[in-house]
Design an enzyme around this catalytic site. Structure first.
Site: not given
Length: 487
Positions: A369, A313, A285, A282, A351, A392
């Site tokens: 988004w 959208w 990341w 993590e 998370n 996202w």
């Protein structure tokens, strides 16, 4: 010594230990001043009650106290940093300004402005890697290109970390602290209050969120005995699974090098179980997303994969109403609504729930988004542009190494799997607490008579679902069909 006098500019690195810029300044200067700027270019855009400002305010106070204990001082300004730093450098007549890298486009532009102004005044600017282990182009593919897929990046990152153990070495401060410049004569005795900065207290204290270096240390000490189970516990929002260090990593009250060094040492000694490597992954990341943002600054406003910008959208009054319902936790899907209540009340979101809520907004409601990304940016205590954007875009399938567009989380099955007993839902949606463990995940499927017995009326006590997931899924697959045509 290279310099007679230098200035260290603290930003998202609010600690007085293992600090790259402070270490280098102390090693190269006879006297080192320290400054933190409440940057009006950032603060003026925030609501007047903001937990992040509260956190920074408390953490700056602890930093100032620690620097004073070491014999130095912290100059605290409330101004536009791009103008204030060159002005202070001139006032102090420093030879150089030291800071740590920031990888966000606006910060890069700000630092370039400061560096230019300093050069104009015949002063030097130095910046150092501090908030990540590897940055920019330090981890490349065999063809010397940036990675765009996480797993091979992680493997290369781990290999490089093992080959270069010095990357985790601390940048010591205390042994060189005698070179900290003492408080200036006539300097303000007190730091500016929240009110003087134009802010009101938030509910940070009520939430008992630990602040500063001491808070980060306490959280990490609490997490280490739990690290071995992180791989399992991290997915269940009702469990104490995470380290809760994300806000401290964001504002640098803890050293990433120290965290990685400690967890790797634990693993090397045969400890940490299956959880420690997952937690380390993590942290990797974070490096990955920081690298992606640096290498691809267009992701700040557009899709990493440009073809996804062609998606149509939902817009108009109905979409705006649906977005407002999502923001306020009124979608009719309990896990989604409880997660949004957690965010709105505390500034934190688990998370797993970040993925669930993001996927629901994008693929159940069909909303861009970027609207969700902006809402999270405003409300998350740990908001970090690179990680928030990366998350996202992962959920929207438009980012690097994102989930396939046809993988659409079912909010009910996610609820049944990760909050089976409804503990998390009941905490944030007390109006549903009377429902049974199987009923609480989809109240609209509960017989009306049973709901009435529990004094729950849908539409009065809790909303009907905004959409039917199966129908929304079909619409999403049609919406994303344009990607297949353009890809």
């Amino acid at each position: 010594m290279t310099f007679k006098t230098s200035l260290v500019w603290f930003r998202r690195d609010l600690r007085a230990f293992d600090h790259a810029a402070l270490h280098h300044a102390l090693c190269q200067s006879q006297a080192v001043h320290c400054v933190f700027v409440y940057d009006t270019a950032i603060l003026d855009a925030l609501p007047r009650r903001d937990r992040r400002v509260d956190f920074i305010h408390a953490s700056v106070a602890e930093l100032a106290a620690e620097l004073r204990a070491l014999g130095g001082d912290l100059i605290v300004l409330h101004a536009e940093a791009a103008e204030a730093i060159p002005r202070l450098a001139a006032e102090l007549q420093v030879d150089a300004v030291f800071a740590n890298h920031d990888y966000e486009p606006q910060a890069i532009a700000r630092d370039a402005t400061v560096a230019t102004a300093l050069t104009h005044d015949a002063r030097l600017w130095f910046s150092f890697k501090d908030q990540v282990i590897f940055e920019k182009d330090e981890v490349l593919t065999l063809s010397q290109k940036p990675y765009t897929v996480y797993t091979p990046y992680k493997n290369a990152w781990l290999k490089k970390m093992r080959a270069e153990p010095g990357c985790l070495a601390p940048f010591d401060v205390a042994p060189h602290a005698a070179r900290l410049a003492p408080p200036r004569a006539g300097a303000p005795a007190a730091l500016p209050s929240l009110g003087e900065l134009g802010f009101e207290p938030s509910n940070l204290a009520e939430l008992a969120i630990p602040t500063g270096m001491s808070g980060a240390s306490a959280l990490f000490e609490d997490f280490l005995p739990r690290a071995a189970r992180y791989d399992v516990a991290r997915d269940f929002p009702a469990l104490k699974g995470p380290s809760y260090l994300s806000m401290h990593l964001r504002f640098g009250t803890v050293s990433l090098r120290y965290l990685v060094r400690t967890i790797v040492d634990l693993m090397d000694r045969g400890g940490g179980g299956d959880g420690a490597p997952v937690w380390l992954a993590e942290l990797i990341w974070r490096d990955f997303y920081a690298m992606i943002l640096y290498q691809n600054p267009h992701v700040e406003g557009g899709a990493f994969k440009p073809a996804y910008d062609a998606i149509a959208w939902e817009t108009g009054p109905e979409a705006d109403a649906a977005f407002a319902a999502w923001c306020e936790g009124r979608t009719g899907y309990p896990l989604v609504d409880a997660a949004m209540a957690q965010l709105n009340q505390t500034g934190y979101m688990h998370n797993r729930l970040r993925m669930v809520t993001a996927c629901f907004l994008i693929k159940d409601l069909g909303i861009d988004w970027r609207r969700g990304e902006a809402y999270f940016a405003l409300h998350l205590n740990d908001f970090d542009l690179a990680s928030n954007n990366g998350g996202w875009q992962w959920a929207s399938s438009s980012g690097c190494d994102a989930q396939p567009y046809f993988r659409i989380f079912n909010p009910v099955t996610q609820s049944e799997k990760f909050d089976a007993g409804g503990r998390f839902i009941r905490r944030y949606l007390p109006q549903l607490k009377a429902l049974g463990d199987k009923e609480i995940h989809a109240p609209w499927l509960v017989p009306r008579m049973l709901l009435e017995q529990k004094n729950i009326v849908l539409g009065r006590d809790y909303p009907e679902p905004l959409v039917q997931h199966d129908e929304a899924r079909k619409e999403t697959l049609e919406r994303y069909a344009v990607v297949k045509v353009l890809a």
